[in-house]
Design a protein around this motif. Structure first.
Motif, PDB file in Angstrom:
ATOM      1  N   MET A  96       1.031  -1.267   0.120  1.00 42.96           N
ATOM      2  CA  MET A  96      -0.185  -0.106  -0.187  1.00 42.96           C
ATOM      3  C   MET A  96       0.786   1.159  -0.049  1.00 42.96           C
ATOM      4  O   MET A  96       1.707   1.257   0.806  1.00 42.96           O
ATOM      5  CB  MET A  96      -1.106   0.100   1.320  1.00 42.96           C
ATOM      6  CG  MET A  96      -1.694   1.230   1.276  1.00 42.96           C
ATOM      7  SD  MET A  96      -3.127   1.445   0.278  1.00 42.96           S
ATOM      8  CE  MET A  96      -4.257   0.183   1.166  1.00 42.96           C
ATOM      9  N   TYR A 146      -2.562   5.243   7.667  1.00 41.35           N
ATOM     10  CA  TYR A 146      -2.862   3.913   7.043  1.00 41.35           C
ATOM     11  C   TYR A 146      -2.228   3.066   8.275  1.00 41.35           C
ATOM     12  O   TYR A 146      -2.934   2.130   8.568  1.00 41.35           O
ATOM     13  CB  TYR A 146      -1.822   3.879   5.879  1.00 41.35           C
ATOM     14  CG  TYR A 146      -1.828   2.241   5.563  1.00 41.35           C
ATOM     15  CD1 TYR A 146      -2.700   1.636   5.112  1.00 41.35           C
ATOM     16  CD2 TYR A 146      -0.501   1.723   5.331  1.00 41.35           C
ATOM     17  CE1 TYR A 146      -2.915   0.568   4.618  1.00 41.35           C
ATOM     18  CE2 TYR A 146      -0.432   0.299   5.033  1.00 41.35           C
ATOM     19  CZ  TYR A 146      -1.642  -0.479   4.799  1.00 41.35           C
ATOM     20  OH  TYR A 146      -1.499  -1.608   4.250  1.00 41.35           O
ATOM     21  N   PHE A 186      -7.490  -3.888   4.256  1.00 41.81           N
ATOM     22  CA  PHE A 186      -7.426  -3.343   3.193  1.00 41.81           C
ATOM     23  C   PHE A 186      -7.226  -4.433   2.229  1.00 41.81           C
ATOM     24  O   PHE A 186      -6.452  -5.317   2.389  1.00 41.81           O
ATOM     25  CB  PHE A 186      -6.147  -2.417   3.029  1.00 41.81           C
ATOM     26  CG  PHE A 186      -6.471  -1.074   3.908  1.00 41.81           C
ATOM     27  CD1 PHE A 186      -6.773   0.027   3.259  1.00 41.81           C
ATOM     28  CD2 PHE A 186      -5.908  -1.228   5.328  1.00 41.81           C
ATOM     29  CE1 PHE A 186      -7.087   1.217   3.987  1.00 41.81           C
ATOM     30  CE2 PHE A 186      -5.949  -0.006   5.910  1.00 41.81           C
ATOM     31  CZ  PHE A 186      -6.564   1.146   5.151  1.00 41.81           C
ATOM     32  N   ILE A 187      -8.191  -4.533   0.983  1.00 41.50           N
ATOM     33  CA  ILE A 187      -8.167  -5.534   0.109  1.00 41.50           C
ATOM     34  C   ILE A 187      -7.885  -5.047  -1.222  1.00 41.50           C
ATOM     35  O   ILE A 187      -8.567  -4.156  -1.510  1.00 41.50           O
ATOM     36  CB  ILE A 187      -9.341  -6.524   0.290  1.00 41.50           C
ATOM     37  CG1 ILE A 187      -9.511  -7.108   1.660  1.00 41.50           C
ATOM     38  CG2 ILE A 187      -9.283  -7.563  -0.713  1.00 41.50           C
ATOM     39  CD1 ILE A 187     -10.910  -7.656   1.800  1.00 41.50           C
ATOM     40  N   ARG A 188      -7.002  -5.605  -1.943  1.00 44.97           N
ATOM     41  CA  ARG A 188      -6.842  -5.005  -3.349  1.00 44.97           C
ATOM     42  C   ARG A 188      -7.865  -5.724  -4.171  1.00 44.97           C
ATOM     43  O   ARG A 188      -8.295  -6.804  -4.013  1.00 44.97           O
ATOM     44  CB  ARG A 188      -5.264  -5.715  -3.775  1.00 44.97           C
ATOM     45  CG  ARG A 188      -4.214  -4.782  -3.270  1.00 44.97           C
ATOM     46  CD  ARG A 188      -2.993  -5.622  -3.521  1.00 44.97           C
ATOM     47  NE  ARG A 188      -1.884  -5.124  -3.131  1.00 44.97           N
ATOM     48  CZ  ARG A 188      -0.970  -4.577  -3.990  1.00 44.97           C
ATOM     49  NH1 ARG A 188      -1.273  -4.567  -5.240  1.00 44.97           N
ATOM     50  NH2 ARG A 188       0.325  -4.014  -3.440  1.00 44.97           N
ATOM     51  N   TYR A 189      -7.877  -4.983  -5.436  1.00 43.07           N
ATOM     52  CA  TYR A 189      -8.641  -5.656  -6.428  1.00 43.07           C
ATOM     53  C   TYR A 189      -8.027  -5.164  -7.642  1.00 43.07           C
ATOM     54  O   TYR A 189      -7.158  -4.159  -7.786  1.00 43.07           O
ATOM     55  CB  TYR A 189     -10.192  -5.327  -6.438  1.00 43.07           C
ATOM     56  CG  TYR A 189     -10.550  -3.750  -6.619  1.00 43.07           C
ATOM     57  CD1 TYR A 189     -10.450  -3.069  -5.493  1.00 43.07           C
ATOM     58  CD2 TYR A 189     -10.619  -3.275  -7.734  1.00 43.07           C
ATOM     59  CE1 TYR A 189     -10.940  -1.804  -5.817  1.00 43.07           C
ATOM     60  CE2 TYR A 189     -11.061  -2.031  -8.271  1.00 43.07           C
ATOM     61  CZ  TYR A 189     -11.059  -1.339  -6.973  1.00 43.07           C
ATOM     62  OH  TYR A 189     -11.337   0.317  -7.203  1.00 43.07           O
ATOM     63  N   GLU A 190      -8.293  -5.974  -8.746  1.00 40.15           N
ATOM     64  CA  GLU A 190      -7.758  -5.518 -10.201  1.00 40.15           C
ATOM     65  C   GLU A 190      -8.765  -4.621 -10.744  1.00 40.15           C
ATOM     66  O   GLU A 190      -9.795  -4.821 -10.561  1.00 40.15           O
ATOM     67  CB  GLU A 190      -7.626  -6.929 -10.977  1.00 40.15           C
ATOM     68  CG  GLU A 190      -6.625  -7.948 -10.463  1.00 40.15           C
ATOM     69  CD  GLU A 190      -5.200  -7.526 -10.703  1.00 40.15           C
ATOM     70  OE1 GLU A 190      -5.114  -6.593 -11.286  1.00 40.15           O
ATOM     71  OE2 GLU A 190      -4.287  -8.380 -10.132  1.00 40.15           O
ATOM     72  N   GLU A 191      -8.206  -3.596 -11.634  1.00 39.35           N
ATOM     73  CA  GLU A 191      -8.938  -2.733 -12.183  1.00 39.35           C
ATOM     74  C   GLU A 191     -10.031  -3.267 -13.057  1.00 39.35           C
ATOM     75  O   GLU A 191     -11.109  -2.667 -13.082  1.00 39.35           O
ATOM     76  CB  GLU A 191      -8.214  -1.919 -12.957  1.00 39.35           C
ATOM     77  CG  GLU A 191      -8.580  -0.340 -12.854  1.00 39.35           C
ATOM     78  CD  GLU A 191      -7.766   0.446 -13.894  1.00 39.35           C
ATOM     79  OE1 GLU A 191      -6.629   0.405 -14.099  1.00 39.35           O
ATOM     80  OE2 GLU A 191      -8.295   1.354 -14.120  1.00 39.35           O
ATOM     81  N   ARG A 249     -13.555  -5.537 -10.708  1.00 39.93           N
ATOM     82  CA  ARG A 249     -13.916  -4.558  -9.492  1.00 39.93           C
ATOM     83  C   ARG A 249     -14.960  -5.170  -8.627  1.00 39.93           C
ATOM     84  O   ARG A 249     -15.576  -6.043  -9.204  1.00 39.93           O
ATOM     85  CB  ARG A 249     -14.626  -3.245 -10.041  1.00 39.93           C
ATOM     86  CG  ARG A 249     -13.623  -2.451 -11.139  1.00 39.93           C
ATOM     87  CD  ARG A 249     -14.014  -1.223 -11.556  1.00 39.93           C
ATOM     88  NE  ARG A 249     -13.152  -0.562 -12.408  1.00 39.93           N
ATOM     89  CZ  ARG A 249     -13.106   0.621 -12.658  1.00 39.93           C
ATOM     90  NH1 ARG A 249     -13.901   1.110 -12.430  1.00 39.93           N
ATOM     91  NH2 ARG A 249     -12.205   1.044 -13.681  1.00 39.93           N
ATOM     92  N   ASP A 272     -10.114 -11.585  -4.462  1.00 39.24           N
ATOM     93  CA  ASP A 272      -8.736 -10.904  -3.906  1.00 39.24           C
ATOM     94  C   ASP A 272      -7.529 -11.644  -4.533  1.00 39.24           C
ATOM     95  O   ASP A 272      -7.240 -12.677  -4.735  1.00 39.24           O
ATOM     96  CB  ASP A 272      -8.737 -11.388  -2.428  1.00 39.24           C
ATOM     97  CG  ASP A 272      -7.421 -11.043  -1.675  1.00 39.24           C
ATOM     98  OD1 ASP A 272      -6.499 -10.936  -2.413  1.00 39.24           O
ATOM     99  OD2 ASP A 272      -7.468 -10.559  -0.419  1.00 39.24           O
TER     100      ASP A 272
END
Lengths: 162, 229
Positions: free
Chosen positions: B1, B11, B21-26, B29, B45
């Motif tokens: 991050m 943060y 906090f969880i990411r995602y790919e563009e 969504r 994820d």
């Protein structure tokens, strides 16, 4: 004596002149056939200047300004682009190769590009040969100006050996 | 991050407080779904490479900052540029960060780009400082190399008017019911574009007059062979 072309370069004060300065400071090698005239903006270059330069025997004319959208005066170079495009058509009608007129965008950071453009353009003009206006204009100057004629006869009389 | 500016502190605090906090790919969504009559968030994820379904008590969306839709009109009125996102674009990111190329117009805050309040205040102070450099003076010293009209020659054709990027030229009526160009000397920056465009030769740029430049051309192209014999 071998013929060497005479090239006139119009540079804008903010980008191209600084670019040329940078080329000089960096001691880049380039031909010495050009003479430079600084204007505040390439938009100041009146078509009359270019036509006058050709009629006075310039073998090539280079107009250089800031990159498009980078003009110090917002958009002077867009005017220049239009004018040069039209002038190329005009000089062709006068019997000049439109390649003798060149427009370049050279920024203050592009000393390398300035030297490169000068090298290329000089080579190109050398390949094209002397301007068809050259001899005529030189004669016209002698005829039109009695002082020049007098000086040349005086020189001729003074040195009968030549 | 990676967080913006010095916001890393927040943060860290959020992580300590147990915020996940969880990411995602563009291209993949998160989606809102209704499952068993409840609102849930479904997302993939990319680290776990698995689909997650998160129960919600409260769903809070982060609202985007969008430029004012009227910016384009204002930009045209003030003769100042917008960037590709339709926010106002300063004259130079580093050298003139709150100025525009148009004299006397400054930018600060959300008009310029999405930013935090502290930044908007700092920028507004800078803009006020820049503005005070002008209004603190009793008179403004204009550039010396500006354009000038020879009123005897000028026909008021108006070719120069749209050429001027600074709106410094007006076509005005003279007493004899004729028209002529008039230059606002405070607005003229001295680029000479109007001079290059003037068909009658009525426009001149001080210091870069036609005859001065012609003399330069003559000198540059002079036939020196007669003298070098």
């Amino acid at each position: 004596m071998d013929w060497e072309p005479k090239i006139l370069v119009f540079c804008c004060n903010w980008c191209s002149y600084a670019g040329a300065d940078l080329a000089g400071i960096a001691r880049l090698q380039m031909p010495t056939n050009f003479r430079m005239i600084k204007v505040m903006c390439s938009g100041r270059v009146d078509p009359e200047f270019i036509l006058s330069a050709f009629s006075k025997g310039a073998d090539g004319v280079l107009v250089s300004g800031c990159h498009l959208a980078d003009c110090h005066y917002i958009g002077g170079n867009y005017r220049t682009r239009r004018r040069i495009a039209l002038l190329k058509i005009l000089i062709e009608q006068y019997g000049l190769n439109p390649k003798r007129l060149r427009l370049e965008w050279i920024s203050a950071a592009e000393g390398q590009k300035f030297a490169q453009v000068i090298r290329e353009f000089t080579e190109e003009i050398k390949a094209l040969g002397p301007s068809p206006f050259k001899k005529k204009s030189a004669l016209a100057v002698v005829e039109a100006s009695p002082t020049v004629a007098k000086v040349s006869t005086a020189v001729a009389e003074a040195s009968p050996g030549t | 991050m990676r967080t913006y500016g010095f916001k890393e502190v927040y943060y860290e605090k959020a992580r300590e407080a147990g915020v996940m906090f969880i990411r995602y790919e563009e291209f993949d969504r998160p989606e809102l779904i209704r499952q068993d009559g409840e609102l849930k968030v479904s997302l993939r994820d990319p680290v776990l490479r698995d689909q997650l379904i998160i129960d919600t008590d409260l769903l809070i969306l982060s609202v985007a900052t969008v430029p004012e839709p009227n910016n384009a009109n204002l930009a045209q009125m003030l003769k100042v540029p917008l960037n590709s996102d339709k926010f106002f674009l300063e004259a130079h990111v580093k050298l003139r960060p709150v100025d525009f190329a148009t004299e006397g117009v400054f930018v600060a805050g959300l008009a310029h780009s999405p930013k935090f309040i502290a930044e908007a205040i700092a920028q507004a102070k800078a803009a006020a400082g820049r503005a005070s450099t002008i209004i603190s003076k009793k008179a403004i010293e204009a550039e010396g190399i500006i354009a000038a009209v020879n009123e005897d020659i000028c026909d008021g054709c108006g070719i120069c008017k749209p050429i001027c990027e600074y709106k410094a030229i007006e076509i005005v009526a003279t007493e004899e019911d004729k028209k002529k160009a008039e230059i606002n000397e405070a607005l003229c920056k001295g680029c000479g574009a109007c001079v290059g465009a003037c068909p009658s030769g009525a426009m001149e740029q001080k210091g870069f007059k036609d005859n001065q430049l012609m003399a330069l051309i003559d000198a540059a192209l002079e036939e020196t062979t007669a003298l070098s014999i």
